[in-house]
Motif scaffolding. Sequence first.
Motif, mmCIF file in Angstrom:
data_model
loop_
_atom_site.group_PDB
_atom_site.id
_atom_site.type_symbol
_atom_site.label_atom_id
_atom_site.label_comp_id
_atom_site.label_asym_id
_atom_site.label_seq_id
_atom_site.Cartn_x
_atom_site.Cartn_y
_atom_site.Cartn_z
ATOM 1 N N LEU A 577 0.855 -1.177 0.000
ATOM 2 C CA LEU A 577 0.000 0.000 0.000
ATOM 3 C C LEU A 577 0.893 1.230 0.000
ATOM 4 N N ARG A 578 0.862 1.970 -1.076
ATOM 5 C CA ARG A 578 1.680 3.172 -1.221
ATOM 6 C C ARG A 578 3.147 2.897 -0.859
ATOM 7 N N ASP A 579 3.703 1.895 -1.528
ATOM 8 C CA ASP A 579 5.118 1.524 -1.421
ATOM 9 C C ASP A 579 5.508 0.978 -0.052
ATOM 10 N N LYS A 580 4.520 0.611 0.758
ATOM 11 C CA LYS A 580 4.834 0.020 2.055
ATOM 12 C C LYS A 580 4.150 -1.340 2.159
ATOM 13 N N THR A 581 4.912 -2.343 2.529
ATOM 14 C CA THR A 581 4.371 -3.698 2.644
ATOM 15 C C THR A 581 3.686 -3.875 4.000
ATOM 16 N N LEU A 582 2.416 -4.268 3.954
ATOM 17 C CA LEU A 582 1.635 -4.470 5.179
ATOM 18 C C LEU A 582 1.218 -5.927 5.289
ATOM 19 N N PRO A 583 1.250 -6.495 6.492
ATOM 20 C CA PRO A 583 0.723 -7.852 6.664
ATOM 21 C C PRO A 583 -0.789 -7.864 6.447
ATOM 22 N N LEU A 584 -1.295 -8.971 5.912
ATOM 23 C CA LEU A 584 -2.729 -9.110 5.647
ATOM 24 C C LEU A 584 -3.282 -10.260 6.473
ATOM 25 N N LEU A 585 -4.317 -9.976 7.222
ATOM 26 C CA LEU A 585 -5.029 -10.997 7.995
ATOM 27 C C LEU A 585 -6.480 -10.997 7.546
ATOM 28 N N GLN A 601 -12.456 -11.572 -6.376
ATOM 29 C CA GLN A 601 -11.318 -11.106 -7.165
ATOM 30 C C GLN A 601 -10.714 -9.828 -6.597
ATOM 31 N N VAL A 602 -11.507 -9.116 -5.786
ATOM 32 C CA VAL A 602 -11.035 -7.888 -5.146
ATOM 33 C C VAL A 602 -11.326 -7.989 -3.647
ATOM 34 N N LEU A 603 -10.307 -7.835 -2.823
ATOM 35 C CA LEU A 603 -10.478 -7.925 -1.370
ATOM 36 C C LEU A 603 -10.828 -6.552 -0.793
ATOM 37 N N LYS A 604 -11.802 -6.565 0.097
ATOM 38 C CA LYS A 604 -12.123 -5.352 0.858
ATOM 39 C C LYS A 604 -11.256 -5.383 2.119
ATOM 40 N N VAL A 605 -10.432 -4.370 2.297
ATOM 41 C CA VAL A 605 -9.437 -4.394 3.378
ATOM 42 C C VAL A 605 -9.572 -3.149 4.249
ATOM 43 N N MET A 606 -9.585 -3.366 5.563
ATOM 44 C CA MET A 606 -9.483 -2.273 6.535
ATOM 45 C C MET A 606 -8.024 -2.165 6.966
ATOM 46 N N VAL A 607 -7.454 -0.988 6.880
ATOM 47 C CA VAL A 607 -6.100 -0.757 7.377
ATOM 48 C C VAL A 607 -6.226 -0.237 8.808
ATOM 49 N N MET A 608 -5.664 -1.005 9.750
ATOM 50 C CA MET A 608 -5.825 -0.676 11.163
ATOM 51 C C MET A 608 -4.467 -0.491 11.818
ATOM 52 N N ALA A 609 -4.456 0.307 12.890
ATOM 53 C CA ALA A 609 -3.228 0.521 13.665
ATOM 54 C C ALA A 609 -3.143 -0.537 14.753
ATOM 55 N N LEU A 610 -1.989 -1.194 14.817
ATOM 56 C CA LEU A 610 -1.719 -2.167 15.876
ATOM 57 C C LEU A 610 -0.426 -1.728 16.544
ATOM 58 N N GLY A 611 -0.559 -0.935 17.617
ATOM 59 C CA GLY A 611 0.607 -0.298 18.193
ATOM 60 C C GLY A 611 1.124 0.749 17.219
ATOM 61 N N ASP A 612 2.412 0.664 16.885
ATOM 62 C CA ASP A 612 3.006 1.583 15.910
ATOM 63 C C ASP A 612 2.992 1.014 14.503
ATOM 64 N N GLU A 613 2.439 -0.177 14.327
ATOM 65 C CA GLU A 613 2.430 -0.822 13.020
ATOM 66 C C GLU A 613 1.045 -0.752 12.401
ATOM 67 N N VAL A 615 -1.700 -2.848 9.825
ATOM 68 C CA VAL A 615 -2.037 -4.195 9.375
ATOM 69 C C VAL A 615 -3.338 -4.122 8.594
ATOM 70 N N GLY A 616 -3.456 -4.954 7.562
ATOM 71 C CA GLY A 616 -4.686 -5.005 6.782
ATOM 72 C C GLY A 616 -5.567 -6.158 7.243
ATOM 73 N N ILE A 617 -6.862 -5.888 7.395
ATOM 74 C CA ILE A 617 -7.838 -6.905 7.796
ATOM 75 C C ILE A 617 -8.836 -7.061 6.649
ATOM 76 N N ALA A 618 -8.869 -8.236 6.053
ATOM 77 C CA ALA A 618 -9.752 -8.493 4.917
ATOM 78 C C ALA A 618 -11.125 -8.943 5.401
ATOM 79 N N VAL A 619 -12.183 -8.348 4.822
ATOM 80 C CA VAL A 619 -13.566 -8.712 5.132
ATOM 81 C C VAL A 619 -14.290 -8.975 3.817
ATOM 82 N N ASP A 620 -15.508 -9.495 3.908
ATOM 83 C CA ASP A 620 -16.269 -9.792 2.687
ATOM 84 C C ASP A 620 -16.988 -8.563 2.148
ATOM 85 N N GLY A 621 -17.210 -7.564 2.993
ATOM 86 C CA GLY A 621 -17.893 -6.374 2.498
ATOM 87 C C GLY A 621 -18.017 -5.316 3.571
#
Length: 665
Positions: A577-585, A601-613, A615-621
């Motif tokens: 995401l914008r040249d930064k690699t994020l873990p996906l859960l 074919q397209v994942l809906k992802v929430m980008v969340m803060a986990l401490g200072d990092e 992380v992307g959380i994939a959901v169905d919608g």
Amino acid sequence: MDDLLKHFITEAHELIQQATDDLLALERDPQAAATMNSAFRAVHTLKGSVGLFDFAPMGLALHAAEDLLGALKEKRTSIDTHAIDILLTCLGQIERWVAEIEQAGQLPTGAADEGYRLARALRSLLDEPPIQTAVAIPEAEHEWIKELFTQESRNLVGLRPQNAPIVAIRYIPRIDSFFAGDDPIALLRSVPDLLALRVKNRDPWPPAAEFDPFACNLRFEALTGAEIESVKAVFRFVPDQVVIHEITRSVESEVLGTVLNEAASRISIGSTETAGTRTLRVDATRIDRLADLIGEMVIAKNALGHLAGQISDGLDGKHLAQSLLANHAAIERLVTEMHGAVMNVRMMPMRDIFRRFPRAVREIAGQLGRAIDFTMEGEEVQADKAIVEGLFEPLLHLLRNAVGHGAEPEHLRVEAGKSAKTRIVLRALRDGDRVRVEVEDDGRGVDPATIRETARQRGISSEENLDRLSDAEVVNLIFAPGFSTASEVTDLSGRGVGMDAVRSAVERLGGQTNVRSLQGRGTTISLSLPSTIVMTKVMVVRLANELYGIPLDGIIETTFVPSSRILAIGTSEAFVLRDKTLPLLRLADLLEVPRLSVPSQVLKVMVMALGDELVGIAVDGFDQRMDVLMRPMTGILAGMPGVIGTTLLGDGKVLMILDVPELIR
């Protein structure tokens, strides 16, 4: 618990805190006359309030504290650290007693002895000669003592330590004592360590036809093993009706046949002023605003009733829809304003919790021999009552560790070119719609190398991960469960002891923790918290046919990621995401529910803060964003991990609100 006792408990907490604040201020500036007067008034008022109840040990201790403050005020004795220590110890014990009364409705066992010990310690600082009580007892007093002791002597064998005195009491209530508000039986029951009791009629009983049930015709004679000052405290409001004698072993020869050499002790009575004026805890203008909004909501409700009547009269659909939409908009506006008004009522300043810490820091610093300069900032910052009250334990632990581990000995600080006293700052500040609370010290700081080695030894993190982490990221490992750099586990051991509990407590309040440290320069631990936790903004997301709520303040952004851009890294996944690699859960995996049978074919992802990092959380919608009234989990579901609470949707279904950081851990 009756209303009077509830008012007493509320006021007692406030007066204890006020007196504590004033004493700590006096320690810094002994010449502050206004502060001295304030401390004296607080203790004096509290003593008067205690006098309304049967809490004699508290009254005894507070009376001595008031006398000592009076001597300090009149400069009959000097203000020093020792005097402040004893006064704060007294207030601390009073605070514990008030808490016990709040829980059990009465003082704990042993309160009488503790009250006497405190009073004796306080009075030992008064530059006054001891009160002389040794005067001859009149012959008329000998007989009833001899009779009572002779009658009960067999029962008294072995009931007291060797050479401990026995106190004899003769209490003759006034005939109209019931009308004066006295309860003779209750007074006798309040005497601690009662060994013997004899109840007789004072005058001959009248004929039955002339008997007056409202006249007290009783005489009480008793023996107790309690301290004489504790007994005096019980009868402090009836000094003209009681005589007390202290009987030592030396006067018991021949069953008290010798002349008693102990004085009859009369009781000195303090004033019984009632409590001062109580203040309203919620500003009256806030209550007025709520009343106005309720009135407007009643009008909106009546409008709905009018529309219902028009429907029954055959109102056309188009006009009905317009009217309903207008009424809905009005109700929505009122609900939003009502929400704001209620939240405003629940808001309280950080001052209410901050002011409890100066005494705690002082006591900890005294135990460890550390010189501390403790200050507080941002006390006027407001947050929800639940947030403010929930911060006490986490902040107390952070301050304890700042003193116990962060502060260096004075000689080491001077050698390093620092001031002799370690500076510790507790501050609160607004951060957008959140509140940030920080504990900062200028002590030795946290050594990243020590953290790495400890984490490696205790298996907190793998070698590979530790080598990959930056120093700033390594320092945050102090929040990992079981982490500690202390060589010895004590209540005051090093930074890291119980820090996982601090993080858990903060996250239960919807907050996050972060630590910044420079070795040799100091450490700052930040707690970022929502302003309120009653009404919560959530993002409703979908997994298959199920809906879940995610607190909006933890979501940085939402995005759509093509499946082709998902990178497989071992058994894990990531995306760029914008040249930064994020873990996906995937939320389905975190909840241990099946994924969709047909991958999107397209994942809906929430980008969340986990401490200072991040992380992307994939959901169905994604569904909608909404304000919800969240209810915490109760009963057997109270300990369910990963769930903050629940709320009801418009169709009556229950929406579970998830704690994603806890699910990840």
